[in-house]
Design a protein around this motif. Structure first.
Motif, PDB file in Angstrom:
ATOM      1  N   ASP A  11       9.435   3.038 -15.443  1.00  0.00           N
ATOM      2  CA  ASP A  11       8.839   1.707 -15.561  1.00  0.00           C
ATOM      3  C   ASP A  11       7.803   1.376 -14.486  1.00  0.00           C
ATOM      4  O   ASP A  11       7.163   0.328 -14.562  1.00  0.00           O
ATOM      5  CB  ASP A  11       9.925   0.625 -15.522  1.00  0.00           C
ATOM      6  CG  ASP A  11      10.892   0.736 -16.688  1.00  0.00           C
ATOM      7  OD1 ASP A  11      10.450   1.097 -17.803  1.00  0.00           O
ATOM      8  OD2 ASP A  11      12.082   0.481 -16.483  1.00  0.00           O
ATOM      9  N   THR A  12       7.647   2.218 -13.475  1.00  0.00           N
ATOM     10  CA  THR A  12       6.704   1.909 -12.414  1.00  0.00           C
ATOM     11  C   THR A  12       5.913   3.137 -11.994  1.00  0.00           C
ATOM     12  O   THR A  12       6.370   4.282 -12.129  1.00  0.00           O
ATOM     13  CB  THR A  12       7.403   1.328 -11.162  1.00  0.00           C
ATOM     14  OG1 THR A  12       8.342   2.271 -10.681  1.00  0.00           O
ATOM     15  CG2 THR A  12       8.079   0.011 -11.447  1.00  0.00           C
ATOM     16  N   PHE A  13       4.693   2.883 -11.515  1.00  0.00           N
ATOM     17  CA  PHE A  13       3.856   3.922 -10.928  1.00  0.00           C
ATOM     18  C   PHE A  13       3.042   3.277  -9.816  1.00  0.00           C
ATOM     19  O   PHE A  13       2.856   2.075  -9.775  1.00  0.00           O
ATOM     20  CB  PHE A  13       2.953   4.585 -11.970  1.00  0.00           C
ATOM     21  CG  PHE A  13       2.001   3.661 -12.684  1.00  0.00           C
ATOM     22  CD1 PHE A  13       0.711   3.436 -12.193  1.00  0.00           C
ATOM     23  CD2 PHE A  13       2.361   3.060 -13.876  1.00  0.00           C
ATOM     24  CE1 PHE A  13      -0.172   2.603 -12.860  1.00  0.00           C
ATOM     25  CE2 PHE A  13       1.482   2.217 -14.557  1.00  0.00           C
ATOM     26  CZ  PHE A  13       0.207   2.001 -14.054  1.00  0.00           C
ATOM     27  N   SER A  14       2.576   4.107  -8.889  1.00  0.00           N
ATOM     28  CA  SER A  14       1.753   3.591  -7.798  1.00  0.00           C
ATOM     29  C   SER A  14       0.327   4.089  -7.950  1.00  0.00           C
ATOM     30  O   SER A  14       0.083   5.148  -8.543  1.00  0.00           O
ATOM     31  CB  SER A  14       2.331   3.985  -6.444  1.00  0.00           C
ATOM     32  OG  SER A  14       2.321   5.390  -6.305  1.00  0.00           O
ATOM     33  N   ILE A  15      -0.596   3.280  -7.420  1.00  0.00           N
ATOM     34  CA  ILE A  15      -2.009   3.654  -7.436  1.00  0.00           C
ATOM     35  C   ILE A  15      -2.568   3.587  -6.022  1.00  0.00           C
ATOM     36  O   ILE A  15      -2.030   2.920  -5.182  1.00  0.00           O
ATOM     37  CB  ILE A  15      -2.850   2.761  -8.382  1.00  0.00           C
ATOM     38  CG1 ILE A  15      -2.737   1.276  -7.981  1.00  0.00           C
ATOM     39  CG2 ILE A  15      -2.431   2.967  -9.813  1.00  0.00           C
ATOM     40  CD1 ILE A  15      -3.661   0.364  -8.755  1.00  0.00           C
ATOM     41  N   SER A  24       0.858  -1.169   0.000  1.00  0.00           N
ATOM     42  CA  SER A  24       0.000   0.000   0.000  1.00  0.00           C
ATOM     43  C   SER A  24       0.902   1.228   0.000  1.00  0.00           C
ATOM     44  O   SER A  24       1.598   1.475   0.993  1.00  0.00           O
ATOM     45  CB  SER A  24      -0.893   0.000   1.231  1.00  0.00           C
ATOM     46  OG  SER A  24      -1.728   1.138   1.209  1.00  0.00           O
ATOM     47  N   PRO A  25       0.990   1.962  -1.086  1.00  0.00           N
ATOM     48  CA  PRO A  25       0.160   1.818  -2.274  1.00  0.00           C
ATOM     49  C   PRO A  25       0.643   0.687  -3.185  1.00  0.00           C
ATOM     50  O   PRO A  25       1.807   0.285  -3.132  1.00  0.00           O
ATOM     51  CB  PRO A  25       0.329   3.158  -2.986  1.00  0.00           C
ATOM     52  CG  PRO A  25       1.705   3.608  -2.600  1.00  0.00           C
ATOM     53  CD  PRO A  25       1.908   3.105  -1.182  1.00  0.00           C
ATOM     54  N   CYS A  26      -0.261   0.214  -4.020  1.00  0.00           N
ATOM     55  CA  CYS A  26       0.070  -0.813  -5.015  1.00  0.00           C
ATOM     56  C   CYS A  26       1.020  -0.198  -6.042  1.00  0.00           C
ATOM     57  O   CYS A  26       0.784   0.905  -6.525  1.00  0.00           O
ATOM     58  CB  CYS A  26      -1.203  -1.281  -5.705  1.00  0.00           C
ATOM     59  SG  CYS A  26      -0.932  -2.419  -7.074  1.00  0.00           S
ATOM     60  N   VAL A  27       2.106  -0.893  -6.364  1.00  0.00           N
ATOM     61  CA  VAL A  27       3.046  -0.424  -7.377  1.00  0.00           C
ATOM     62  C   VAL A  27       2.896  -1.302  -8.612  1.00  0.00           C
ATOM     63  O   VAL A  27       2.911  -2.525  -8.524  1.00  0.00           O
ATOM     64  CB  VAL A  27       4.504  -0.450  -6.855  1.00  0.00           C
ATOM     65  CG1 VAL A  27       5.480  -0.054  -7.950  1.00  0.00           C
ATOM     66  CG2 VAL A  27       4.649   0.485  -5.656  1.00  0.00           C
TER      67      VAL A  27
END
Length: 75
Positions: free
Chosen positions: A71-75, A28-31
């Motif tokens: 290459d990555t982001f969090s939601i 948390s947060p999801c990556v």
């Protein structure tokens, strides 16, 4: 069925074997790992067509993302 990520007014379809989400973390947060995703912090994404039970809850929901890197982001 293809997974679709809707980016504001653009729709990007993630088709197995072409463009794909590599991983989703249970943190948390999801990556989300998606190579060279091209997103920016504040972009809104929504998912559909995810069939894996652990992640199907993402379908139909909209998320504002935070870019972690190319290459990555969090939601």
């Amino acid at each position: 069925m293809a997974n679709t990520v809707t980016l504001g007014e653009r729709n990007i379809t993630i088709v197995p074997g072409t463009v794909a989400l590599s991983t989703l973390t249970a943190a948390s947060p999801c990556v989300v790992t998606w190579a060279t995703h091209g997103l920016a912090t504040g972009d809104r994404v929504s998912f559909s067509g995810i069939a894996q039970a652990d992640w199907s809850g993402l379908n139909g929901n909209s998320y504002v993302i935070t870019k972690v890197n190319a290459d990555t982001f969090s939601i």
